[in-house]
Motif scaffolding. Structure first.
Motif, PDB file in Angstrom:
ATOM      1  N   LEU A  23       0.824  -1.208   0.000  1.00  0.00           N
ATOM      2  CA  LEU A  23       0.000   0.000   0.000  1.00  0.00           C
ATOM      3  C   LEU A  23       0.861   1.263   0.000  1.00  0.00           C
ATOM      4  O   LEU A  23       0.548   2.258  -0.700  1.00  0.00           O
ATOM      5  N   LYS A  50      -7.142   9.070  -1.266  1.00  0.00           N
ATOM      6  CA  LYS A  50      -6.577   7.720  -1.341  1.00  0.00           C
ATOM      7  C   LYS A  50      -5.800   7.377  -0.072  1.00  0.00           C
ATOM      8  O   LYS A  50      -5.770   6.218   0.378  1.00  0.00           O
ATOM      9  N   PHE A  53      -8.397   6.503   2.449  1.00  0.00           N
ATOM     10  CA  PHE A  53      -8.967   5.191   2.140  1.00  0.00           C
ATOM     11  C   PHE A  53      -8.002   4.076   2.549  1.00  0.00           C
ATOM     12  O   PHE A  53      -8.412   3.023   3.060  1.00  0.00           O
ATOM     13  N   THR A  54      -6.695   4.333   2.282  1.00  0.00           N
ATOM     14  CA  THR A  54      -5.680   3.338   2.674  1.00  0.00           C
ATOM     15  C   THR A  54      -5.671   3.146   4.188  1.00  0.00           C
ATOM     16  O   THR A  54      -5.580   2.019   4.697  1.00  0.00           O
ATOM     17  N   ALA A  57      -8.581   1.103   5.165  1.00  0.00           N
ATOM     18  CA  ALA A  57      -8.384  -0.304   4.790  1.00  0.00           C
ATOM     19  C   ALA A  57      -7.477  -1.006   5.806  1.00  0.00           C
ATOM     20  O   ALA A  57      -7.709  -2.166   6.192  1.00  0.00           O
ATOM     21  N   ALA A  60      -9.410  -1.688   8.904  1.00  0.00           N
ATOM     22  CA  ALA A  60     -10.268  -2.866   8.737  1.00  0.00           C
ATOM     23  C   ALA A  60      -9.451  -4.151   8.824  1.00  0.00           C
ATOM     24  O   ALA A  60      -9.912  -5.165   9.368  1.00  0.00           O
ATOM     25  N   LEU A  61      -8.219  -4.089   8.256  1.00  0.00           N
ATOM     26  CA  LEU A  61      -7.358  -5.273   8.307  1.00  0.00           C
ATOM     27  C   LEU A  61      -6.965  -5.610   9.742  1.00  0.00           C
ATOM     28  O   LEU A  61      -6.932  -6.778  10.147  1.00  0.00           O
ATOM     29  N   TYR A 716     -18.064   3.089  10.268  1.00  0.00           N
ATOM     30  CA  TYR A 716     -16.922   2.824   9.390  1.00  0.00           C
ATOM     31  C   TYR A 716     -17.353   2.845   7.922  1.00  0.00           C
ATOM     32  O   TYR A 716     -16.681   3.435   7.066  1.00  0.00           O
ATOM     33  N   VAL A 720     -16.059   5.363   4.812  1.00  0.00           N
ATOM     34  CA  VAL A 720     -15.553   4.927   3.501  1.00  0.00           C
ATOM     35  C   VAL A 720     -16.358   5.592   2.382  1.00  0.00           C
ATOM     36  O   VAL A 720     -15.799   6.093   1.382  1.00  0.00           O
TER      37      VAL A 720
END
Length: 737
Positions: A23, A50, A53-54, A57, A60-61, A716, A720
């Motif tokens: 990423l 972006k 968003f990263t 992400a 979330a991971l 969340y 997004v």
């Protein structure tokens, strides 16, 4: 409240690291791509969504969650159990009963734990009552031991974080041995006795068992608690009476007036002997005084178990020699023994002395040949005289008497055993020794006493062995040089005769009965000597007769010693079991059972050392427990033991109204809880809160999946969507497709 942020990544460390690197590399490539086309400002604006968003992400991971350890009403529960026994009806603070104060305390506990734990209320007297159970009518007794046991047995209580007992502690101390996983917090309800105006029967001395036809004493202290001088003056002379229950009604046996200020108010009553066996009910009471707090402790109900403990003994001899005369005196002085002695005054006259039995007149004509007459006696003691004086028919009756469960003692002397011609008669199998090849009758001298291990550990001779152990070089002053001990006999005391060890006292079973052989006629001489040995002869004969009569616990090879005489629910009985004899370790096997209320369970018997074992019995409830033990040697029965233990209380409800704070504190501490007095209820609540906060199960709230916004979508997802919308607006304004 304890909270913290935790991470719950879905992938391993290596995989997460690779994804983060990819990423970051992707963002770097985008930066260089945008920078080659647009200004720095536009590049930053295009790249910002972006980057966000990263970040989302990656969040979330890693799946973050908020861990909250604050307990809630539905996450844990506490049981609050109130004592409703009759003693809780006492108004000992001048304004409210203990029961009413206990209810108020339960309200305080429930309010104090609101939001932390749910509080479930219960009641108890002799056990924890269910929601639909009604208390007993009349006097409600307390059984704190059974209540403690029930805390771990009832499913609806075993999952509680804590149990709170609100109680005055009952009337006696219990040794509660086992506690469940639920810690017990106890709140003692009761004021100090110094604030009371009250009479109390205290420090009672009441026998639990009394021998039939034996008078006994009952004693107690009459205690006055006087907070006011006026009450103290009223209580200067107190009337005390003792009654016996006959056909459901109490009849007075005695009465007296006592001054509680003198000799601790001690009273003693001499009660008459009872003529029949059974459990008799008595009542000790004091006349109340105007203005006293309660009359509950003015009465003490109790039971006395009257049993036939006397042992009928027949002492049968020929002429009145020294050994016979001294033994006759020894048995006559023993209150437990009912002695009938038969001997010849001369060749023509037979004397029958002592406690006469119905049907014993036949002895005036010689030893009877009727086995039923012999059954009048628990034990028959034969002196030293030729077997022909009894006759074949009588000897056969004697053999059948022992075979059927009777007990025989054969004394040594010049006309005993071999020299008496007994090996040619029907009772030869009863003699513990084989016939001697060198029959010498009685030999005088000094023969050192040797107590073998089986004698030192046997119930018949262990006390005598302990006395002889403290005597310097004890000796027998005469011995019959008997033959070898039979294979089934036990040697309890030996003598060193020249180069030989001769068994002098031996015990042998025959059928259902037993024979004790005593190959000496001078044990009485020990009683006329100075020092500890003077009591050895008395101890020997006392224990011998009681053992043969079954009064000493154990059997032929088993000795059993319990740590207490009486037990109460929640207590544990410990028994030390000894196997008499010389056996290799592990050669003797023991098994046992305990039966109660129709249920039988196996006992766990542990080998301690050699042939010494131990077992434990946990008493969960009131009632009779039957303990059975069986010893086997090489698969064959060796000995057995049976005893009934009565578990329960013999103390009246309200007999001791003072709260025993040290006892309750110890009980709570051993379960992992705490004890507080009723004045310190707030401290108990704070202790409960601290325990509940630290023991509460953690609750994790996922931050990606929760919380919802207005119950519609997780925040969340909205973030997004907001980032995507932001990028779309930027691209539209910059005319970028």
């Amino acid at each position: 409240m304890i909270g913290m942020l935790i991470w719950k990544p879905h992938l391993g460390t290596l995989a997460n690291s690779l994804i983060i690197l990819l990423l970051m590399g992707w963002l770097c490539l985008l930066w260089y791509r945008y920078r080659s086309r647009y200004t720095t400002r536009k590049t930053t604006l295009l790249l910002a969504p972006k980057v966000l968003f990263t970040i989302l992400a990656l969040i979330a991971l890693m799946d973050p969650a908020w861990r909250n350890a604050k307990p809630t009403d539905d996450s844990q529960k506490v049981a609050v159990i109130s004592d409703i026994s009759t003693s809780m009806d006492v108004e000992d603070d001048g304004s409210a009963t203990r029961a009413r104060r206990a209810t108020s305390t339960m309200d305080d506990i429930q309010a104090g734990l609101k939001g932390i734990a749910s509080v479930e209320r219960y009641r108890f007297d002799v056990d924890i009552l269910g929601g639909e159970d009604d208390p007993a009518e009349g006097t409600r007794k307390t059984d704190l031991g059974k209540t403690v046991v029930s805390l771990s047995e009832k499913p609806d209580l075993s999952d509680c974080k804590a149990a709170v007992l609100v109680t005055d502690g009952g009337d006696e101390i219990i040794r509660s041995e086992r506690h469940g996983a639920v810690p017990i917090y106890i709140l003692g309800v009761g004021t100090d006795p110094s604030t009371w105006d009250d009479l109390e029967i205290s420090n009672t001395d009441i026998p639990e068992e009394v021998e039939l036809d034996t008078p006994f004493k009952v004693a107690a202290d009459i205690v006055v608690h006087s907070a006011s001088e006026a009450f103290a003056r009223k209580a200067e002379d107190i009337e005390v009476q003792i009654e016996k229950r006959v056909d459901g009604q109490y009849e007075q046996l005695g009465a007296m007036t006592v001054d509680p200020g003198k000799n601790n108010g001690r009273v003693e009553f001499d009660l008459p002997a009872e003529k029949t066996e059974g459990v008799y009910h008595y009542r000790l009471s004091v006349k109340g005084v105007d203005g006293e707090m309660t009359a509950l402790n003015n009465t003490r109900d109790f039971e006395v178990d009257i049993r036939e403990k006397s042992i009928t003994v027949l002492l049968y001899g020929n002429m009145l020699d020294w050994n016979f005369a001294m033994l006759k005196r020894e048995f006559s002085d023993d209150a437990t023994i009912k002695l009938t002695s038969v001997y010849r005054k001369n060749a023509e006259v037979v004397l029958i002395d002592g406690a006469r039995q119905e049907g014993d007149a036949v002895f005036s004509s010689g030893f009877p040949g009727d086995e039923e007459v012999l059954k009048l006696y628990t034990c028959i003691v034969l002196g030293s005289f030729p077997a022909e004086f009894i006759g074949p028919a009588a000897l056969e009756a004697l053999r059948k008497y022992v075979e059927g469960g009777g007990n025989l003692v054969m004394l040594g002397g010049p006309k005993s055993f071999d020299k008496g011609g007994y090996y040619g008669t029907a009772i030869a199998p009863l003699i513990p020794w084989k016939e001697s090849r060198d029959a010498r009758g009685i030999s005088a001298g000094q023969f050192p006493v040797i107590v073998p291990p089986e004698g030192a550990g046997h119930g018949l001779s262990s006390a005598t062995a302990a006395i002889l152990d403290g005597v310097t070089a004890p000796v027998f002053y005469s011995v019959n040089k008997v033959g070898e001990r039979r294979s089934g006999a036990l040697s309890l005391m030996n003598a060193s005769v020249g180069s030989e060890i001769v068994p002098i006292v031996a015990l042998q079973s025959y059928g259902k009965g037993q024979t004790l052989g005593v190959a000496t006629d001078t044990l009485w001489r020990w009683g006329r000597m100075d020092g500890d040995i003077s009591s050895a002869a008395h101890q020997f004969w006392r224990d011998s007769i009681r053992y043969l009569a079954g009064e000493i616990e154990g059997g032929r090879f088993l000795t059993v010693q319990w740590d207490r005489k009486r037990y109460r629910p929640s207590e544990e009985g410990h028994a030390e079991i000894g196997v008499v004899g010389r056996y290799a370790e592990g050669e003797v096997h023991l098994k046992g059972t305990v039966e109660h209320a129709g249920t039988t369970q196996d006992l766990s018997i542990v080998l301690k050392d050699g042939n010494d074992f131990q077992t434990e019995v946990f008493f969960t409830d009131r009632g009779d427990y039957t303990i059975k033990l069986e010893a086997t040697l090489a698969g064959e029965p060796l000995d057995s033991y049976e005893r009934v233990i009565r578990v329960g209380s013999n103390v009246s409800e309200g007999a001791d109204l003072a709260v025993d704070h040290p006892f309750l504190e110890n009980l709570a501490a051993r379960s992992g809880g705490y004890y507080q007095r009723e004045a310190d209820t707030e401290q108990l609540i704070q202790r409960l809160k601290a325990m509940l906060m630290t023991s509460a199960d953690p609750h994790d709230t996922p931050l990606v999946r929760e919380p919802d916004l207005f119950g519609l979508l997780p925040i969340y997802i909205l973030l997004v969507m907001g980032v995507l919308l932001w990028e779309w607006i930027l691209r539209r304004r910059m005319n970028i497709v």
